[in-house]
Design an enzyme around this catalytic site. Structure first.
Site, short mmCIF file in Angstrom:
data_model
loop_
_atom_site.label_atom_id
_atom_site.label_comp_id
_atom_site.label_asym_id
_atom_site.label_seq_id
_atom_site.Cartn_x
_atom_site.Cartn_y
_atom_site.Cartn_z
N ARG A 179 -1.53 -5.35 -4.16
CA ARG A 179 -0.98 -4.82 -5.41
C ARG A 179 -1.11 -5.88 -6.50
O ARG A 179 -0.15 -6.53 -6.90
CB ARG A 179 0.48 -4.42 -5.22
CG ARG A 179 0.73 -3.44 -4.10
CD ARG A 179 -0.01 -2.13 -4.26
NE ARG A 179 0.50 -1.30 -5.32
CZ ARG A 179 1.48 -0.41 -5.17
NH1 ARG A 179 2.07 -0.27 -4.01
NH2 ARG A 179 1.87 0.34 -6.20
N GLN B 61 -5.95 -2.88 -9.41
CA GLN B 61 -5.31 -1.66 -9.92
C GLN B 61 -6.25 -0.46 -9.97
O GLN B 61 -5.86 0.66 -9.64
CB GLN B 61 -4.73 -1.91 -11.31
CG GLN B 61 -3.38 -2.60 -11.29
CD GLN B 61 -2.79 -2.75 -12.68
OE1 GLN B 61 -3.49 -2.62 -13.69
NE2 GLN B 61 -1.51 -3.02 -12.75
N ASP C 124 -6.49 1.25 -6.60
CA ASP C 124 -5.22 1.52 -5.92
C ASP C 124 -5.07 3.01 -5.62
O ASP C 124 -4.54 3.77 -6.43
CB ASP C 124 -4.07 1.02 -6.80
CG ASP C 124 -2.72 1.07 -6.10
OD1 ASP C 124 -2.65 1.67 -5.01
OD2 ASP C 124 -1.75 0.52 -6.65
N SER D 254 -1.39 4.46 -5.57
CA SER D 254 -0.80 4.77 -6.87
C SER D 254 -1.42 6.01 -7.50
O SER D 254 -0.71 6.86 -8.05
CB SER D 254 -0.96 3.57 -7.82
OG SER D 254 -0.15 2.49 -7.41
N TYR E 2 6.34 -3.39 -3.11
CA TYR E 2 6.95 -2.45 -2.18
C TYR E 2 8.40 -2.84 -1.91
O TYR E 2 8.77 -4.01 -1.92
CB TYR E 2 6.19 -2.45 -0.84
CG TYR E 2 4.78 -1.94 -0.94
CD1 TYR E 2 4.52 -0.58 -1.10
CD2 TYR E 2 3.70 -2.81 -0.86
CE1 TYR E 2 3.22 -0.12 -1.19
CE2 TYR E 2 2.40 -2.36 -0.95
CZ TYR E 2 2.17 -1.00 -1.11
OH TYR E 2 0.89 -0.55 -1.19
#
Length: 371
Positions: free
Chosen positions: A119, A124, A127, A130, A230
């Protein structure tokens, strides 16, 4: 390089790992892409669109037999039999399923589990958790609105006033934040709870009220900060106090959306049976943690049931209910990851100093690389 995009065979899986948009870019880089017939049909991507993008439309055997295979879910035993030894696989392979990863290693695959990406800012755009959680949060609210037999917004009419629905969101990660934003657009009054104090500002910026449970010990505060974005398991003392505060809000709620997941663990119980009993008849709970057992013990994964007058929605693959956009975002995640391991038109390269590739690589040359 020959890249294969097979049709997903897992029950209820409607997404596809590459769209005509991303196929066009792979072909422009000099790769051959074989897409299985009807692979994107359930995601509104036609064979004709893939052909126009430069792909070859072929059989499952052709797609699975490619040098690099792009998938959404891990291949089953029948699919694995069609892979060539030494091939590469990119997908959501469940890095906590040791037996499943071992089968990939035994098949001689170089396998990348995209959920294992760190993360970090650099990761990003890759990801997948997400991108798919964002869609799940949106769809959870739409399902709740469908099952709830009243309106979400307040309405003042000649026949009287309709009160706005009260929505409680438990777990404010990507899915929870999107659930808050979507419910707000529909006119609901929202409260939200999370173990991480850092999300309070985000919750309030979206127009919701944060259910604050103070931390009484350094241990509680340290656990609340989480690791790598997390949540971590919280001490029992804090969980008891949180449950008391949440129980008050749940009893008043019309809709509860739970999203709390801890990677590799069973989902924590946030809504007890007693809380469900306290809710008004006709209320709705949408449990996004259903695939990991659920945040409510009454949730039945894959089912929508009514218990104590409350509708519990236990859908286990919400992104698949929005297949076109879910596939579009996922395919872009995959494309960005491939930039790290496909530097040119040649084969897959494993840069030894790349933290993203290292984290995602779960099997290589017959070896399982993740315990």
């Amino acid at each position: 390089m020959l890249i294969g995009v097979p049709r997903e065979t897992a029950a209820g899986e409607t997404r596809v790992a590459a769209t005509p948009e991303t196929v066009k870019k792979l072909v422009a880089q000099g790769h051959r892409v074989v897409v299985e017939t009807s692979a994107g049909q359930r995601a509104s991507a036609t064979d004709e669109a893939y052909g126009t993008a430069g792909a070859e439309v072929g059989s499952a055997a052709q797609a699975l037999g490619a040098e690099l295979v792009l998938k959404v879910r891990a291949p089953d035993a029948q699919e694995l039999a069609s892979f060539q030894r030494g091939a590469s696989l990119v997908g959501m392979l469940n890095p906590f399923d040791r037996d499943g990863l071992q089968r990939l290693a035994d098949a001689g695959l170089t396998a990348f589990a995209l959920e294992a990406a760190p993360r970090t800012t650099r990761a990003q755009s890759m990801d997948v958790l997400s991108s798919q959680a964002n869609i799940a949060g949106y769809k959870a609210v739409m399902l709740a609105a469908s099952h709830y037999q009243r309106l979400f917004p307040m309405l003042m009419t000649a026949a009287g006033t309709i009160k706005a629905a009260r929505v409680v969101v438990l777990g404010v990660g990507v899915a929870g934040l999107q659930a808050i934003a979507t419910a707000k657009r529909l006119g609901a009054v929202i409260e939200a709870s999370d173990v991480r104090p850092a999300v309070k500002e985000q919750v309030e910026s979206l127009g919701a009220k944060f259910i604050d449970v103070p931390y009484e010990t350094p241990e509680e505060r340290e656990a609340a900060e989480g690791v790598g974005g997390y949540a971590r398991p919280m001490p029992a003392s804090w969980l008891t106090r949180q449950q008391q505060e949440v129980a008050k809000r749940v009893a008043q709620a019309d809709v509860v959306i739970t999203t709390a997941l801890i990677p590799g663990r069973a989902a924590p119980v946030l809504v007890t049976e007693d809380m469900v009993r306290s809710m008004k008849a006709g209320s709705v709970i949408v449990d996004l943690a259903a695939p990991a057992g659920g945040n409510c013990p009454l949730t039945e994964p894959g089912q929508t049931v009514v218990k104590h007058g409350v509708t519990l929605v236990g859908e286990t693959n919400l992104p698949a209910l929005v297949a076109a956009d879910a596939s579009s975002l996922y395919a872009r995640n995959v494309l960005d990851f491939l930039k790290l391991v496909l530097p040119g038109a040649g084969g897959v390269v494993l840069p030894p100093d790349d933290d993203i590739v290292t984290a995602c690589l779960v099997a290589h040359e017959g070896r399982l690389l993740r315990a």
